[in-house]
Write an enzyme that holds these catalytic residues in place. Sequence first.
Site, mmCIF file in Angstrom:
data_model
loop_
_atom_site.group_PDB
_atom_site.id
_atom_site.type_symbol
_atom_site.label_atom_id
_atom_site.label_comp_id
_atom_site.label_asym_id
_atom_site.label_seq_id
_atom_site.Cartn_x
_atom_site.Cartn_y
_atom_site.Cartn_z
ATOM 1 N N HIS A 193 -34.975 55.792 -22.064
ATOM 2 C CA HIS A 193 -36.064 56.578 -21.481
ATOM 3 C C HIS A 193 -35.856 58.067 -21.720
ATOM 4 C CE1 HIS A 193 -37.650 58.706 -17.791
ATOM 5 N NE2 HIS A 193 -38.732 58.350 -18.430
ATOM 6 N N GLU B 50 -36.787 58.801 -25.200
ATOM 7 C CA GLU B 50 -38.242 58.826 -25.382
ATOM 8 C C GLU B 50 -38.787 60.237 -25.170
ATOM 9 O OE1 GLU B 50 -41.795 58.353 -22.542
ATOM 10 O OE2 GLU B 50 -40.471 56.638 -22.358
ATOM 11 N N HIS B 51 -38.282 60.921 -24.152
ATOM 12 C CA HIS B 51 -38.712 62.311 -23.915
ATOM 13 C C HIS B 51 -38.400 63.196 -25.119
ATOM 14 C CE1 HIS B 51 -39.432 62.619 -19.381
ATOM 15 N NE2 HIS B 51 -39.265 61.331 -19.616
ATOM 16 N N GLU C 224 -38.004 63.549 -12.563
ATOM 17 C CA GLU C 224 -38.770 62.301 -12.507
ATOM 18 C C GLU C 224 -38.066 61.288 -11.615
ATOM 19 O OE1 GLU C 224 -40.543 58.802 -15.452
ATOM 20 O OE2 GLU C 224 -39.468 60.519 -16.305
#
Length: 952
Positions: free
Chosen positions: A91, A94-95, A171
């Site tokens: 994840h 992905e950023h 997040e």
Amino acid sequence: MKSRLILSVAASALLLGLPAATVAHASVPAAAAAPAQAAVEVPPLGFTRRVLDNGMEVYSARDASTSNVTVQVWYRVGSKDDPAGRSGFAHLFEHLMFKATKNMPTESFDRLTEDVGGMNNAFTADDVTAYYEVVPANHLERILFAEADRMGSLVVDEPTFVSERDVVKEEYRQRILASPYGRLFGLFAPQTIYQDHPYRRPGIGSIEELDSSTLEDVLRFHATYYRPDNAILIVAGNFDQAQLDGWVDQYFAPLQRPSTPLPTNAVTEPEPSGPRSATYHAPNVPLPAVALAWNTVPYAHEDRAALTVLDGILSTGESSRLYRSLVYQQQIAAQTSSSPDFAQQAGNLTAFAIMAQGQPVEAGKAALEAEIARLRDEPVTAAELAEAKNELVANALRGRESVEDRATTLGMALIMTGDPTAADREIAEIQAVTTADVQRVAQRYLTPQRQITINYLPADEQNPPSVQNMNVDAPVTVADLAPARPVATLLPEAERARLPEAGPEVSPATPTIADFRLGNGLRVLVAPTEGLPLVSARLNFDAGSAHDPAGKPGVAAMTAALLTQGTSSRSAPEIATALEQLGASVGAGSGPDFTNVYANAPKDVFDETVALMADLVRNPAFAVEELERQQSQTLDGLRVALSQPGSVAGQSVGRVVYGDAPYAAPGGGTLASVPAITRDDVAAFHAALYRPSQATLVFSGDIDATEARALAEQAFGDWRDPAGAAPTLADKAGPALAPRVVVIDQPGAGQAAVVAAMRSVGRTDADFFPLVLGNTLLGGGFSSRLNQEIRIERGLSYGARAGLGVREDEGAFTASTQTKNETAVEVADLILAEVARMGTSEPTPAELAPRRATLIGGFGRSLETVDGLGGLVAELALYDLPMSELAEYADRVRAVTPAQVQAAFAEHLPADRASLVIVGDASVFIEALRAKYPNVEVIPLSELNLDSAALR
């Protein structure tokens, strides 16, 4: 996702507060007859396939009816592939894929998508990381170039890596720590359900393991998994096939297939050896919860279809067995649902209940177990089976409306099965499920011996917060990753490969709107489209929360909610049953000015759906027992909402901006007002304001004006206004108020919510379009000024945004974000500075050009779905705007000048009129805030009074 959503078990089931609308679906009385299988057919996806020499699969499907195209790249790597000690790494990576490449500076993807009227995003799931764009069709080649460039030459340096890691940590705080059930579904459920499989680790990771990752890890991860033979390219929309093939060969075919093998990651989850249970405690849990889980099957297993239908019977809508038992009849749960999670290598089914106020988790566990036992012990009825299938098929139809929907459906099937025909076969497999199949899979998988029980309770002095599992072993280690490729750097501009030019523009087409009135004054608008056999209807009334009786906020919302809960001839369960038999969706919701009753159904059952919709609107029973149920559910929803900083801020802003005026109170009501609402209140509200002469009915989709007129006449033609004139309401916004700085103190809050708020304009104001365009520049997208400054440049938030909040009277402008408590004051300063800049300096033409494209592109995407089109038409009607604005929208946006943007912000939204509302742990930031604002008001959350303009 880039909005960076991590897909997780039951993520969509979180009870986050009051819904905007009430939707009726269905459970069926045992005596009901089985309806005929829905006649609607779901067309096949229709993609063609080719494979490049480097191993990359390419799927494409042309659709000339749209002006857009979607490009998606699905990589076979997900959170299950996070190396040991690096949970959350897929994840995090992905950023980073949205940063620079050797030929493109950082944030280029936003320039290539948002700035031309498109969008981009991504998501990380257990087995996949997918990146997708939707752009005007003439920009296809540019996106293909960009996707190939970041596959082959991603550039990441240490400052970028550290900044984006900070964003992911925010997040984590927002999704896990600040959400009352974030720990349950994001951390504790997966770690309890799976014993050996890496699915037991949270996709978002942990702050500690995110901090342990290094830039070297990033480079090796990219080299290991981001390669053509581990990727699937999907293109759908308006393009020329031969031209597409040439571009794919030009940009993707030269990428080399690495010689290093992919790490092996095929853990087999052991069969359960007996029941298991765990109890977790967490702060900020307003209502306890219990979840029951069973290990089931992976996605490609032959039993998945039967388990999917079983889940539909168990928990889809208000007719489902769980809702009927736990929420409707026993009233022991505020919310209950189930979620079948079929991943590539293992699966589970989880049923949960968030308990109603005062109800113990033991009662929820017993009730859930009783419903599961019924599935094992008794065959489901033929009617239940048919209804579940009808709804699943109708949802599959809705899931194929846009080119993006169709590409996503294909991508998920490919990742999970490797078979491009799997998505089309799934519909036939669902239709083939029998009652015996449902009972068989219940008896095979949902047994007491396989059951996992998870209790989720508030932390206290005796039970401190439970700690996330750390240092969980995994089959892939950092040592298994491929060596890093030579470090890519952004080339000097003169040496970069030239970005392709955009092709000729493909303009979105708007339908001609038929506009007529029935004899009773009901206005009917028809927006026909070609494509899937779906139709939508919206019936709107001038009956919003501003019309609530004085001192009783929530009456408009309660009236709308009760429409689906019984008529003079149908009970709430019978309504839900009827809708599920049709595969239809009908619901109602209220806003500040209006109430909207809506329906969406396959064309072959749309006439029956509209007839039912009319019965709900014209003949509501408003039974006292249904009112009491809705009050109880609403209060539980409010308790959950008031445990979250962002929701508390959102419900408080109205009082700060409007004081005691009709717009001021929360539209869903308050803890004090909701119990005081009576049947007479909702009946009087309905009688006074639900009248055909002041209503608008909008049809959109596969319907023409002749069909629409006949339907409207049949359903509403003999409806008459009540005696007497409709009540009028002047000055909904009330007098302007002085700015305030309000802190709502929530000790131990996982984050602080920061909102700057002031009055904006009404929808018909002459400055609407300059303000809309300016707001898009300020806070209307990933590349907006607020998000650039707060998230991208400083890593202080997961995202920042702004909205005009337009209404009939003066609206409520807000600029908001969430951040760690320590940076609340800094973020407040940044928000106010950006708001001030809008009114003190002209934006450049170069800044506004992409924001225009953003608005026009979003408008074009709305035209692709029947609900989106219907919403655009309904908005014009609600504010008495000419239907010609639908065709003129793009030109109105293009006509706005930089000077008009600055002037509009200077006049309507100067920063010195803004109030500040901050909700969080005040002990962390109050002294710094008080130094700037000596008159700051501090209100403990326990003393917050949303019925008072003073908030006390």
